[in-house]
Design a protein around this motif. Structure first.
Motif, PDB file in Angstrom:
ATOM      1  N   ILE A 131       0.852  -0.740   0.008  1.00  0.00           N
ATOM      2  CA  ILE A 131       0.398   0.104   0.035  1.00  0.00           C
ATOM      3  C   ILE A 131       0.843   1.102  -0.475  1.00  0.00           C
ATOM      4  O   ILE A 131       0.601   2.233  -0.661  1.00  0.00           O
ATOM      5  N   GLU A 132       1.975   1.222   0.827  1.00  0.00           N
ATOM      6  CA  GLU A 132       2.706   2.024   1.022  1.00  0.00           C
ATOM      7  C   GLU A 132       3.905   2.986  -0.335  1.00  0.00           C
ATOM      8  O   GLU A 132       3.860   3.678  -0.638  1.00  0.00           O
ATOM      9  N   ALA A 133       4.107   1.553  -1.042  1.00  0.00           N
ATOM     10  CA  ALA A 133       4.781   2.154  -2.159  1.00  0.00           C
ATOM     11  C   ALA A 133       4.289   2.263  -3.096  1.00  0.00           C
ATOM     12  O   ALA A 133       4.077   3.261  -3.857  1.00  0.00           O
ATOM     13  N   ILE A 147       2.407   7.153  -6.354  1.00  0.00           N
ATOM     14  CA  ILE A 147       0.900   7.590  -6.943  1.00  0.00           C
ATOM     15  C   ILE A 147       1.995   9.387  -7.028  1.00  0.00           C
ATOM     16  O   ILE A 147       1.634   9.772  -7.570  1.00  0.00           O
ATOM     17  N   ASP A 148       1.530   9.489  -5.251  1.00  0.00           N
ATOM     18  CA  ASP A 148       2.101  11.102  -4.765  1.00  0.00           C
ATOM     19  C   ASP A 148       3.842  11.778  -5.560  1.00  0.00           C
ATOM     20  O   ASP A 148       3.764  12.731  -5.665  1.00  0.00           O
ATOM     21  N   ASN A 149       4.766  10.589  -5.643  1.00  0.00           N
ATOM     22  CA  ASN A 149       5.897  11.191  -6.356  1.00  0.00           C
ATOM     23  C   ASN A 149       5.777  11.291  -7.904  1.00  0.00           C
ATOM     24  O   ASN A 149       6.866  11.336  -8.340  1.00  0.00           O
ATOM     25  N   ASN A 150       4.245  10.873  -8.487  1.00  0.00           N
ATOM     26  CA  ASN A 150       5.139  10.661  -9.884  1.00  0.00           C
ATOM     27  C   ASN A 150       6.348   9.471 -10.417  1.00  0.00           C
ATOM     28  O   ASN A 150       6.495   9.596 -11.915  1.00  0.00           O
ATOM     29  N   ILE A 151       5.868   8.212  -9.531  1.00  0.00           N
ATOM     30  CA  ILE A 151       6.977   7.238 -10.498  1.00  0.00           C
ATOM     31  C   ILE A 151       6.489   5.967 -10.638  1.00  0.00           C
ATOM     32  O   ILE A 151       5.710   5.323  -9.661  1.00  0.00           O
TER      33      ILE A 151
END
Length: 125
Positions: free
Chosen positions: A28-30, A35-39
């Protein structure tokens, strides 16, 4: 998410060492971090079709029967390991038999190959 009997037994025994969540918070964290860091988040394991083909090829009817019978024995086993790592090792020795062992080994080879492919792509670009 539906858990198999084996996953439930595994989780109950693993919870003796601390909280167990499904899916694992690391996934979930990955996903959240990517998503949050556009990676881009790249899967390493076999996709569903590849896994189904490998499962059909490696796991035989006798393996399924043994797996079912072993499940009853494992559910009554008192695991007295000192660490979660020791428990996981003992669990794998009890569960990964015959075709299932071959399937899991094949998955590990696949994952290693994918890591190398991705690293080579990133290095070349």
């Amino acid at each position: 998410m539906t858990l198999s009997d084996y996953e439930i037994i595994y989780g109950v025994n693993l919870s003796k060492y601390g909280e167990v969540m499904t899916p694992s918070p690391v996934y979930i964290e990955a996903a959240r971090y990517s998503i949050d860091n556009n990676i881009e988040l790249i899967g390493l394991d076999m996709n569903e079709d590849e896994y189904q083909r490998a499962y059909s090829r490696d796991v035989k009817t006798l393996d399924l029967i043994r797996h079912s019978i072993r499940k009853k024995r494992i559910s009554r086993t008192a695991f007295n390991n000192k660490t979660p790592e020791e428990y996981v090792d003992e669990w794998n020795k009890m569960v990964d038999i015959n075709g299932f062992k071959k399937l899991n080994e094949e998955r590990l080879v696949y994952i290693e190959k994918r890591i190398n492919e991705i690293l080579n792509e990133k290095i070349m670009s």
